[in-house]
Design an enzyme around this catalytic site. Structure first.
Site, PDB file in Angstrom:
ATOM      1  CB  CYS A  49      -0.912  -0.017   1.223  1.00 40.91           C
ATOM      2  SG  CYS A  49      -1.856   1.507   1.429  1.00 40.91           S
ATOM      3  CG  PHE A  50      -0.182   4.279  -2.813  1.00 39.80           C
ATOM      4  CD1 PHE A  50      -1.272   4.389  -1.951  1.00 39.80           C
ATOM      5  CD2 PHE A  50      -0.439   4.339  -4.181  1.00 39.80           C
ATOM      6  CE1 PHE A  50      -2.561   4.554  -2.417  1.00 39.80           C
ATOM      7  CE2 PHE A  50      -1.730   4.514  -4.673  1.00 39.80           C
ATOM      8  CZ  PHE A  50      -2.791   4.613  -3.782  1.00 39.80           C
TER       9      PHE A  50
END
Length: 246
Positions: free
Chosen positions: A66-67
Site C-alpha cells: 500500500c502506497f
C-alpha cells in the site's frame, strides 16, 4: 482489491462502515495486535552506490505494498524533498485506484521519491526501502494486501540506479539477512501517474486510522529507531496538483 481480512479494508471500502463500525474495527485491531505483522530488519548499507556528482535533485520510484505506508515512511527521511503516491507499470488510462485494485492493469501502487543526493544517496534510499518501508520477501502481497498491485519492485530511472539496485539485491541475498529469498523485481520504468488526492499524505493526515495505526505507524517508528540520523519528525507533505504521468 483483494484483502485477506476485511478488518484491514482501505479507502472508500472502509468508509462504508460508518463511524460506529470504524470504532469497532479499531478496537478489534488493537485487541488482535499492537503492531503490524511486518517486521523491520536491520540490514547493511549497499557496497555499491551512485557516485557523488554535485546534483541536488534525483528521483527514485519503488513499490512495496500500500502506497500510504511507503509514502509515509519516506516523508520522514532527511534529504527527501517530495514523495507522491501513484501508479507505475501500466497504461495511463488504467491509472485509477478502483481500476488498479482489480489487479490486472500491470500497475503497482508506488511512490515517486524526489531527494537530494548530496544529503541522502540512492543506495541509502534503497536501504530504507528494504529494511523499513516493506518486506521484500513477500511475493505479490504486503501484510493484509494481496495482488500484483502490491508487488515489491524497483523502477530505475537510469542505468546507474539499475546497477545499484541489482548489486544491492545480490549483496543482501548473499548475506542472508532475510529468512526468505528476496522477491523484489527490477522493472522497466514506463511512467508514473499520481494517485487521487485523497490518497496523498494519508499517513500524515490520518495517523490514527485503523489500517495506518496497525500496518504503517510501526514502520515510521522503525525508521526512527534504525536510522536516527535520517529521521525527521515533521514529514514533508506532497502538494496535490492535477494528475499527470511522468
Amino acid at each position: 482489491m483483494n484483502i485477506v481480512n476485511p478488518l484491514f479494508m482501505k479507502s472508500s471500502k472502509l468508509a462504508r462502515y460508518g463511524a460506529v463500525a470504524i470504532a469497532v474495527v479499531a478496537v478489534a485491531l488493537w485487541q488482535r495486535s499492537a503492531h503490524s505483522d511486518e517486521r523491520a530488519v536491520s540490514i547493511p548499507a549497499p557496497l555499491q552506490d551512485e557516485p557523488a556528482n554535485g546534483v541536488h535533485s534525483e528521483t527514485a520510484v519503488v513499490s512495496g505494498g500500500c502506497f500510504w505506508g511507503v509514502q509515509g515512511v519516506f516523508q520522514h527521511v532527511r534529504g527527501v524533498t517530495q514523495v507522491a503516491s501513484g501508479y507505475t507499470g501500466g497504461a495511463a488510462d488504467t491509472a485509477q485506484y478502483e481500476r488498479v485494485s482489480d489487479g490486472d492493469t500491470g500497475h503497482a501502487e508506488s511512490v515517486r521519491i524526489t531527494f537530494d543526493p548530496t544529503v541522502i544517496s540512492y543506495g541509502k534510499i534503497l536501504q530504507v526501502f528494504f529494511s523499513v518501508a516493506h518486506d521484500p520477501t513477500e511475493l505479490d502481497y504486503q501484510g493484509p494486501d494481496h495482488g500484483t498491485q502490491y508487488r515489491s519492485a524497483i523502477f530505475p530511472m537510469n542505468p546507474q540506479q539499475r546497477n545499484v539496485a541489482k548489486a544491492y539485491i545480490a549483496q543482501l541475498q548473499g548475506a542472508h539477512v532475510f529468512s526468505s529469498p528476496i522477491v523484489t523485481r527490477i522493472e522497466t520504468f514506463k511512467g508514473f501517474y499520481n494517485a487521487e488526492d485523497y490518497h496523498q499524505n494519508f499517513l500524515a493526515l490520518h495517523p490514527d486510522y485503523p489500517y495506518i495505526a496497525i500496518n504503517d505507524m510501526p514502520k515510521v517508528n522503525a525508521l526512527k529507531n534504525l536510522f536516527p540520523a535520517l529521521y525527521r519528525p515533521q514529514p514533508v507533505l506532497f502538494q496535490t496538483v492535477a494528475r499527470t504521468g511522468s
